[in-house]
Design an enzyme around this catalytic site. Structure first.
Site, mmCIF file in Angstrom:
data_model
loop_
_atom_site.group_PDB
_atom_site.id
_atom_site.type_symbol
_atom_site.label_atom_id
_atom_site.label_comp_id
_atom_site.label_asym_id
_atom_site.label_seq_id
_atom_site.Cartn_x
_atom_site.Cartn_y
_atom_site.Cartn_z
ATOM 1 N N LYS A 190 -5.517 8.060 10.998
ATOM 2 C CA LYS A 190 -4.734 6.940 10.497
ATOM 3 C C LYS A 190 -5.498 6.289 9.339
ATOM 4 C CE LYS A 190 -2.819 2.812 12.468
ATOM 5 N NZ LYS A 190 -2.677 1.925 13.575
ATOM 6 N N HIS A 206 4.195 1.477 2.029
ATOM 7 C CA HIS A 206 5.330 0.730 1.471
ATOM 8 C C HIS A 206 5.918 1.482 0.289
ATOM 9 C CE1 HIS A 206 2.708 -2.777 2.949
ATOM 10 N NE2 HIS A 206 3.560 -2.454 3.891
ATOM 11 N N LYS A 230 -8.669 0.307 6.462
ATOM 12 C CA LYS A 230 -9.730 -0.265 5.624
ATOM 13 C C LYS A 230 -11.096 0.118 6.165
ATOM 14 C CE LYS A 230 -8.081 -1.740 2.588
ATOM 15 N NZ LYS A 230 -8.540 -1.822 1.242
ATOM 16 N N HIS A 239 -2.855 -2.794 17.219
ATOM 17 C CA HIS A 239 -3.729 -3.504 16.277
ATOM 18 C C HIS A 239 -5.118 -3.802 16.807
ATOM 19 C CE1 HIS A 239 0.323 -4.377 14.710
ATOM 20 N NE2 HIS A 239 -0.302 -4.094 13.595
ATOM 21 N N CYS A 249 2.160 -10.296 20.209
ATOM 22 C CA CYS A 249 1.224 -9.805 19.187
ATOM 23 C C CYS A 249 1.712 -10.296 17.831
ATOM 24 C CB CYS A 249 1.137 -8.281 19.205
ATOM 25 S SG CYS A 249 0.215 -7.645 17.776
ATOM 26 N N HIS A 256 0.854 -1.194 0.000
ATOM 27 C CA HIS A 256 0.000 0.000 0.000
ATOM 28 C C HIS A 256 0.885 1.237 0.000
ATOM 29 C CE1 HIS A 256 0.686 0.790 4.323
ATOM 30 N NE2 HIS A 256 0.801 -0.527 4.369
ATOM 31 N N CYS A 275 -3.708 -5.858 21.745
ATOM 32 C CA CYS A 275 -2.584 -4.997 21.338
ATOM 33 C C CYS A 275 -3.082 -3.569 21.168
ATOM 34 C CB CYS A 275 -2.020 -5.525 20.012
ATOM 35 S SG CYS A 275 -0.843 -4.385 19.276
ATOM 36 N N CYS A 284 2.278 -7.518 15.136
ATOM 37 C CA CYS A 284 3.497 -6.744 15.419
ATOM 38 C C CYS A 284 4.726 -7.632 15.338
ATOM 39 C CB CYS A 284 3.519 -6.199 16.841
ATOM 40 S SG CYS A 284 2.419 -4.874 17.193
#
Ligand code: MSP
Length: 695
Positions: free
Chosen positions: A317, A20, A320, A163, A136, A17, A160, A139
């Site tokens: 942030k 990256h 999705k 997440h 996690c 995405h 977490c 992570c």
């Protein structure tokens, strides 16, 4: 002299995405700048393919872990090629995969070194112990009490904080790295090398973390718990902790502990590296990695540079669930690569978080590129074409012509522009070296603005009508053309294609990727040379139309109703496979297909939705107690009344989702026809009962 730059290697559990792409763009830009300077450069990116998270993603998709990794890597290949970041386009030198056998060899060698090493306090750096705690998987990290949320119901696992997913209880034999003995050595390292961790604010964070005391780190998992990984040398019941193994890729890739890469690349030749990372994984790179290297007696990296994260235009942030992610296939389809590169480097103040929205991207592309650099280039070349017969005009104004130039308000010599340009170039380089790309580009755009002003003030179109002003006209256009040459060289690392086009437009044969901007000299552009083809560099993007097209492409209803996208979900940490770059053929097996429940349905009602000219709201009887409500993107092609009573095919087990305030409880199948993707609804020639399953 050599230079080595790395991006993180990305988890192979989910598709690439924007985040990256961004780190790769930054690394690519740095690598191109070094190559311009004639420095032999090695640029690494790749995928991190081991660990429980990949194992789980593979399970969810009915694949082996290696198949899962191959699948994701095939997308990375497409993506890096589409964005001009692969080797063929002058980008990375290696796409590192931790499943490479040479990596196993290299990382095993590193482990053996640690197994022999003594800490600064004279104790064994590696020891066997028992790990008891929370882990996690997304992570790939162990969590201490301040890093998780306690469960609402006692007895449930904690979650977490990053997440919001449940943690795994780990209670098992484990190898430990005696990190607690390395705090002093690390602090000395940060002290001795003030630019080792950058930027300053991040360095301070790291220092205070280490100064707070370090705990030993579990560096293996039992093979029975995590089998997908590199076995611990001489103790195959253990799998190396994935971060230990992943970080090592930076040295194994260039030949540490393995002959193959040593011969192909060369550890001695390229190490140490500049590591570019997101701030989310700074601790692994700035604390654990240097400690491992200290223990193994390997030289430290050149630097660890942490960038901020991309958030949406309102500062949230990207995720999705919020539907505010930036999808690479959308970017690739609607925007020139160089515009994306420019936006990424211009908009994110390096080190801080940046806001990314399609609208901002369109605005910047139009203002800075179409109206800015692009317009400067095309107006200059067009005027050279028109007024100078398509040849680079003469630069100097003779003594006799000075008076005329003065009358036109044009400076008679080029000292002012020359000095301005070389000063701006020096500043540009200075910022660039400090990785302050945003500032560097501001400098470059100051050059664009000044040159534009020079042209507008001199009004070449008026000078062209006056035979006495030929020299003035020539000098102005020469100065503009020469400035463009400088800009092409300066901007090459950021915008390689545009730079090459400007260069070719000026009729120059060389490659701006091979010229060091520091060595640019004024007036090296030779008068008399024929210019190249005049092409618009950055066409204007029509905002409203493009935004609508993007919305259409993003709208799941639009996409699903075209009947083409059935993708298995990888609910990994980032993107999902439903984001698939279109056009990639991959096979699914019968169990994948069986996951999709297709049923015959009969349309009961159909109506338009106010203010949504593409959507119809239909209810469909699929043999259930109540008809299903479905939103379908077919309103431009079907009249609601013609649908009533029609037999159609419905995907019955699609997760319901809300659109325009209505819940859509499935989707109908339609062929997508022609370039515009006109939907044609799938139907039956024979009579079939409602609810019958398609197999
Ligand atoms: N596999 C580890 C890294 C191992 S390196 C030895 C990992 N992978 S990841 O797939 O999660 O990628 C993390 C990196 O992606 C971040 O550090 C950053 O470089 C990039 N980004 C992910 N999301 C991002 C944003 N929203 N914005 C900017 N970059 C982000 O962690």
């Amino acid at each position: 002299m050599t230079f080595y730059v790395t991006t993180p290697i990305y988890y192979a559990n989910s598709l690439p995405h924007l985040g990256h792409l961004y780190t790769m763009i930054v690394a690519d830009t740095i690598a191109r700048r070094k190559r311009q300077q004639g420095i032999e450069t090695f640029f690494l990116t790749g995928t991190d393919e081991h660990g429980i998270n990949i194992e789980r993603a593979a399970q969810r998709n009915n694949r082996t872990p290696k198949e899962q990794a191959d699948y994701v890597v095939s997308y990375f290949e497409r993506m890096t090629s589409a964005f001009g970041l692969d080797t063929a386009h002058g980008g990375f030198d290696i796409f590192m995969r931790t499943t490479n056998p040479f990596h196993y060899e290299g990382v095993s060698e590193l482990w053996r070194r640690l197994a022999k090493a003594k800490t600064p306090k004279g104790r064994e750096a590696l020891y066997k112990g028992h790990y008891e705690g929370w882990f996690c998987a997304p992570c790939a990290g162990y969590k201490t009490e301040d890093e998780y949320a306690k469960p609402a119901n006692p007895g449930d696992p904690p979650t977490c904080l990053i997440h919001e997913t449940k943690l795994d209880r780990v209670s098992e034999e484990s190898y430990f790295f005696r990190l607690s003995d390395y705090d002093q050595a690390l602090l000395e390292l940060y002290e001795a090398r003030s630019d080792f961790v950058r930027p300053e604010a991040r360095r301070n964070e790291v220092i205070s973390f280490v100064a707070g005391g370090l705990q030993d780190l579990a560096v293996s998992r039992l093979r029975s718990a995590v089998s997908w990984g590199v076995p611990v040398p001489d103790d195959p019941n253990h799998t190396m902790y994935v971060w230990f193994e992943a970080l090592s890729n930076y040295i194994t890739a260039i030949g540490f502990g393995n002959e193959q890469q040593e011969r192909a690349v060369g550890f001695e030749k390229f190490w140490p590296a500049l590591h570019l990372v997101g701030k989310d994984i700074l601790r692994f790179h700035a604390v654990y990695w240097p400690a491992f290297l200290l223990a193994a007696g390997v030289e430290q990296p050149r630097a660890i540079v942490a960038h901020g994260m991309w958030v949406d235009p309102t500062g949230r942030k990207m995720s999705k669930t919020l539907g505010n992610t930036i999808e690479l296939d959308v970017l690739n389809r609607f925007f020139p690569v160089d515009a994306i590169r420019y936006f990424c480097l211009r908009e994110m103040v390096f080190g801080q978080d940046g806001r990314f929205g399609y609208e901002n991207l369109i605005d910047r592309t139009n203002s800075d590129l179409a109206s800015g650099l692009g317009n400067l280039s095309s107006r200059t070349l067009t005027m050279i074409q028109r007024y100078c017969d398509g040849r680079i005009p003469a630069a100097t104004i003779s003594d006799e012509a000075r008076l005329a130039a003065k009358r036109a308000g044009v400076e008679t010599d080029d000292a002012a522009i020359r000095n301005f340009l070389s000063h701006a170039r020096d500043e540009f380089i200075r910022y660039f070296e400090a990785l302050a790309f945003s500032k560097a580009l501001e400098e470059a755009w100051a050059i664009v603005a000044r040159t534009d002003k020079m042209i507008s003030d001199a009004k070449p179109w008026e000078l062209a009508r006056d035979a006495g002003q030929i020299q003035t006209l020539s000098a102005v256009l020469y100065r503009a053309a020469e400035t463009l040459r400088w800009l092409a060289v300066m901007l090459y690392p950021t915008m390689p294609s545009a730079a090459k086009e400007i260069y070719a437009g000026l009729g120059l044969k060389g490659d701006p990727g091979k010229i060091d901007p520091a060595g640019l000299q004024w007036a090296e552009l030779t008068a008399g040379g024929g210019i190249g083809e005049v092409k618009p560099l950055f066409p204007r993007i029509e905002k409203a139309k493009t935004m609508e097209e993007i919305r259409d492409q993003k709208s799941e209803v639009g996409r699903e109703d075209s009947g083409t996208s059935v993708g298995a979900e990888v609910s990994g940490q980032h993107a999902t496979e439903a984001d698939a770059v279109p056009g990639v053929a991959t096979y699914i097996d019968i169990t994948d297909f069986a996951k999709v429940e297709l049923r015959v349905g009969e349309v009961r009602t159909a109506e338009r939705i106010p203010k949504a000219d593409k959507l119809l709201l239909i209810t469909v009887d699929i043999g259930e107690e109540k008809p299903r409500q479905i939103l379908a993107g077919i309103a431009q092609y079907y009249e609601p009344e013609n649908l009533i009573g029609r037999k159609i095919v419905v995907v019955a087990n699609l997760k319901p989702r809300k659109l325009r305030g209505y819940e859509s409880q499935g989707m109908l199948l339609a062929a997508s026809v022609g370039d515009e993707g006109k939907p044609v609804i799938a139907t039956f020639a024979e009579d079939v009962p409602n609810g019958a399953r398609l197999k």
